[in-house]
Write a protein that holds these residues in place. Sequence first.
Motif, PDB file in Angstrom:
ATOM      1  N   PRO A  60       1.021  -1.357   0.456  1.00 47.56           N
ATOM      2  CA  PRO A  60      -0.206  -0.244   0.105  1.00 47.56           C
ATOM      3  C   PRO A  60       0.772   1.165  -0.051  1.00 47.56           C
ATOM      4  O   PRO A  60       1.882   0.883   0.772  1.00 47.56           O
ATOM      5  CB  PRO A  60      -0.630   0.045   1.146  1.00 47.56           C
ATOM      6  CG  PRO A  60      -0.182  -0.953   1.738  1.00 47.56           C
ATOM      7  CD  PRO A  60       1.096  -2.031   1.253  1.00 47.56           C
ATOM      8  N   ALA A  61       0.423   2.226  -0.698  1.00 46.09           N
ATOM      9  CA  ALA A  61       1.510   3.901  -1.066  1.00 46.09           C
ATOM     10  C   ALA A  61       1.205   4.319   0.637  1.00 46.09           C
ATOM     11  O   ALA A  61       1.748   5.126   0.749  1.00 46.09           O
ATOM     12  CB  ALA A  61       0.766   4.273  -1.882  1.00 46.09           C
ATOM     13  N   ASN A  62       0.706   3.786   1.246  1.00 46.06           N
ATOM     14  CA  ASN A  62       0.094   4.616   2.096  1.00 46.06           C
ATOM     15  C   ASN A  62       0.110   3.781   3.947  1.00 46.06           C
ATOM     16  O   ASN A  62      -0.567   4.024   4.908  1.00 46.06           O
ATOM     17  CB  ASN A  62      -1.058   5.821   2.625  1.00 46.06           C
ATOM     18  CG  ASN A  62      -2.738   4.082   2.661  1.00 46.06           C
ATOM     19  OD1 ASN A  62      -2.321   2.971   2.502  1.00 46.06           O
ATOM     20  ND2 ASN A  62      -3.892   4.081   3.060  1.00 46.06           N
ATOM     21  N   ALA A  63       1.339   2.859   3.502  1.00 44.10           N
ATOM     22  CA  ALA A  63       1.960   2.144   4.610  1.00 44.10           C
ATOM     23  C   ALA A  63       2.305   3.179   5.512  1.00 44.10           C
ATOM     24  O   ALA A  63       2.577   2.753   6.934  1.00 44.10           O
ATOM     25  CB  ALA A  63       2.865   1.123   4.255  1.00 44.10           C
ATOM     26  N   GLU A  64       2.927   4.347   5.847  1.00 46.82           N
ATOM     27  CA  GLU A  64       3.235   5.338   6.109  1.00 46.82           C
ATOM     28  C   GLU A  64       2.656   6.246   6.093  1.00 46.82           C
ATOM     29  O   GLU A  64       2.633   6.780   5.137  1.00 46.82           O
ATOM     30  CB  GLU A  64       4.716   5.579   6.112  1.00 46.82           C
ATOM     31  CG  GLU A  64       5.569   3.766   6.071  1.00 46.82           C
ATOM     32  CD  GLU A  64       7.361   4.290   6.305  1.00 46.82           C
ATOM     33  OE1 GLU A  64       7.639   5.557   6.446  1.00 46.82           O
ATOM     34  OE2 GLU A  64       7.711   3.345   6.832  1.00 46.82           O
ATOM     35  N   GLY A  65       2.869   7.531   7.180  1.00 48.34           N
ATOM     36  CA  GLY A  65       2.203   8.656   7.154  1.00 48.34           C
ATOM     37  C   GLY A  65       2.109   9.351   8.565  1.00 48.34           C
ATOM     38  O   GLY A  65       2.607   9.387   9.661  1.00 48.34           O
ATOM     39  N   LYS A  66       0.795  10.271   8.204  1.00 48.46           N
ATOM     40  CA  LYS A  66       0.582  10.971   9.252  1.00 48.46           C
ATOM     41  C   LYS A  66      -0.757  11.180   9.839  1.00 48.46           C
ATOM     42  O   LYS A  66      -1.893  10.510   9.032  1.00 48.46           O
ATOM     43  CB  LYS A  66       0.851  12.502   8.873  1.00 48.46           C
ATOM     44  CG  LYS A  66       2.200  12.839   9.324  1.00 48.46           C
ATOM     45  CD  LYS A  66       2.416  14.426   9.560  1.00 48.46           C
ATOM     46  CE  LYS A  66       3.810  14.516   9.606  1.00 48.46           C
ATOM     47  NZ  LYS A  66       4.733  14.288  10.529  1.00 48.46           N
ATOM     48  N   TYR A  67      -1.377  10.503  11.166  1.00 51.93           N
ATOM     49  CA  TYR A  67      -2.495  10.354  12.140  1.00 51.93           C
ATOM     50  C   TYR A  67      -2.880  11.463  11.557  1.00 51.93           C
ATOM     51  O   TYR A  67      -3.024  13.196  10.976  1.00 51.93           O
ATOM     52  CB  TYR A  67      -2.849  10.247  13.473  1.00 51.93           C
ATOM     53  CG  TYR A  67      -1.932   9.074  13.692  1.00 51.93           C
ATOM     54  CD1 TYR A  67      -3.365   7.856  13.646  1.00 51.93           C
ATOM     55  CD2 TYR A  67      -0.786   8.562  13.994  1.00 51.93           C
ATOM     56  CE1 TYR A  67      -2.263   6.673  14.223  1.00 51.93           C
ATOM     57  CE2 TYR A  67      -0.429   7.328  14.697  1.00 51.93           C
ATOM     58  CZ  TYR A  67      -1.340   6.005  14.192  1.00 51.93           C
ATOM     59  OH  TYR A  67      -1.062   5.088  14.721  1.00 51.93           O
ATOM     60  N   ILE A  68      -5.344  11.211  10.532  1.00 49.54           N
ATOM     61  CA  ILE A  68      -5.455  12.381  10.220  1.00 49.54           C
ATOM     62  C   ILE A  68      -7.142  11.457  10.952  1.00 49.54           C
ATOM     63  O   ILE A  68      -7.537  11.053  11.469  1.00 49.54           O
ATOM     64  CB  ILE A  68      -5.897  11.918   8.962  1.00 49.54           C
ATOM     65  CG1 ILE A  68      -6.753  10.866   8.187  1.00 49.54           C
ATOM     66  CG2 ILE A  68      -4.317  12.897   8.220  1.00 49.54           C
ATOM     67  CD1 ILE A  68      -7.092  10.825   6.537  1.00 49.54           C
ATOM     68  N   GLU A  69      -8.134  13.079  10.908  1.00 50.46           N
ATOM     69  CA  GLU A  69      -9.173  12.963  12.049  1.00 50.46           C
ATOM     70  C   GLU A  69      -9.947  11.703  10.780  1.00 50.46           C
ATOM     71  O   GLU A  69     -10.350  11.804   9.663  1.00 50.46           O
ATOM     72  CB  GLU A  69      -9.786  14.302  11.444  1.00 50.46           C
ATOM     73  CG  GLU A  69     -10.630  14.396  13.341  1.00 50.46           C
ATOM     74  CD  GLU A  69     -10.959  15.820  13.117  1.00 50.46           C
ATOM     75  OE1 GLU A  69     -12.436  15.715  13.760  1.00 50.46           O
ATOM     76  OE2 GLU A  69     -10.898  16.806  12.739  1.00 50.46           O
TER      77      GLU A  69
END
Length: 693
Positions: free
Chosen positions: A611-620
């Motif tokens: 997945p492209a979003n395997a890492e990122g920042k928490y969003i609401e």
Amino acid sequence: MKVIKIKNLRAIIALASTLVLAISFGMVRPIMAIADNRLPNEQSTANWPDTKGEQLATSKYDKKETLDFSKDNDFRKDYAATPKLMTRANLSLFINGKQTDISTLYTESKQIDNIGGNASRIMTKDMGENTYFKAANMMTVLIDGKYEALDMKVTLKGVDFGNDSTSVAFGTKGPGEGGNLFLSSGSGQQIAQRGNFTNMHYQFFKHGTDIPVATKFHMGFDDLDSNEALKLDENVINKVYVDNNSRLPYQLVDGKLAITRDFNKETNITDTDKTEYTHVVIFDLDVPADGFDISISTSGHGNVPTDIKQGSKVAPSILSTMLYQGTVTTQYVDENNEPLQDPTTTTDVIGKDYKTTKPDEITKDGVVYVLVPEKNPTNADGKYIDGNIEVTYTYKKKEGTVVTKFVDVDGNIIQDPTTTTDVIGKDYKTTKPDEITKDGVVYVLVPEKNPANAEGKYIDGNTEVTYTYKKKETPAPKTGTVITHFVDEAGNKLAVDTAITDLVGNDYKTVAPSIITKDGIVYVLVPEKNPTNADGKYIDGNTEVTYTYKKKETPAPKTGTVITHFVDEAGNKLAVDTEITDLVGNDYKTVAPSTITKDGIVYVLVPEKNPANAEGKYIEGNTEVTYTYKKKETPAPPVPSTPSTPNTPNTTGQLTSVVSLPLTGENTSFLSVLGFLLMSILGLMHLKTRRKN
């Protein structure tokens, strides 16, 4: 001896020769033969100076001085006059004593004009003592400490060889009239031989009169070609300047200095050929009142002495090097422009610096005047120019000042002083208030201390008049107090009250902090409940001002959740989802196992579907991350090799196919047995076939 510095004299002679006109060549008229007995060939050079001898630049001629004309040179002031014809209107022509309109000279001259140069021709048969030019207001010279404007008269005395058909052309226009400058001679229809000189006489007169004047000036000659020469009265020459590189030969003959360029050399030097200063000469001339003679060769370049052809030209150049003196007159006037004292005058050479001086004070008729600095002249310093410079200093009547002070009995100032100024000697009369209030205290005048100089006359400088006051006896002033409260919405005190006391009537202004912290709780000001009496004036008694606060609201932090799915390529769930919740903005990083076993089947991760979003920042809200797996592939076991034994006949003559397949107990699989049976059947079939055959 004062001098002037002149830069690049060749350029000055060529460009700033304000008396000179370069004459254009005229159109050739039909050649007219002249009888040999009138003009023998041997006379061809009869009047041409034989200057084969010493060259002027290298000679010992005692009036000669060599200069480098490519550099700056100094010339004496008294030899620097500047004849200049500014307009043809200042020029008159008289032929045989009769004034003649220059523009109406012989129709034949139009042929020359059409070619250019604006020259006009005069027939040589008309020349003589009564044929002359008069040029008005040609130059200004300093004579006995006074400047005199001079007129110049040039008499055309004749030519050495000529007849009824020969003529000489002259340039006769001013610089602003689109033509050449007066005066150069040449061109026309002349006898084409060296030796044909045009003879002229120069004389100067006081402007507008017939009074002859002795004067001094510079005269220069540029561009002397091979068929040109000049002869000048040697006695009027004070100095001859030639360039260090000059190749101008010379000869003294019959009281004249004769100069040529390269005798017997036919080649002309054009403007583009002027790489050296080989054809320039400048004279310092002392001209007596009765004038001087000059002869200029304007012969043509023909080889046949009896031919009549166009002549060349030679332009006497009067250099623009006059050092006129300028005058600075300094005036001293009052504000009505009336003179206060006699002006002062200074005189010096134009271009030199001047600096005027002035007294700080001037007394006239018992009145003292002082300089008005803001009216100082802008030309108080500068350079002398041709003419008079007026510098005017302005003065006003000197004034005195009366300063009136107002102090208490201890000498303290209780009111700003007043100042009056007027002309010295005039009357003054001071005024004072009966009462003065300062800082709420009322002061009253002390009459017994009235100043003796309350009235008088203005004098030079300051006159100080001092009035003394004492405090007015009054009851103690009333005061008021402003008490400031800080409470919550229930009226509970949040901070210590402030109390400020001041005189009744004075202004007050309360202030309140935007937040107050009490017992770890932050309270913020409620603007809509700000007190209406936050500002005002002190009154007798107390003024209460109350500021209201409320608890500061702290919003709950926002969070987000990352849900991780694990599915096969058909989207079937292979393992339980993971969920992690954290603050919005924080970093997250998901992980996935490399294999998952479900229902006895091994699944492996498909990297290309990570997945492209395997890492990122928490969003609401939720962030979903999905990892994809596929079944693990199991490779087939290897097939063992089957050795064969060659067919051999048995004792009965039959062929036996022997297939040897090793069967090794626990290593033998079902597939091995099946292979053995298949090979046996194939062997029997082969044997049967051979028997049929």
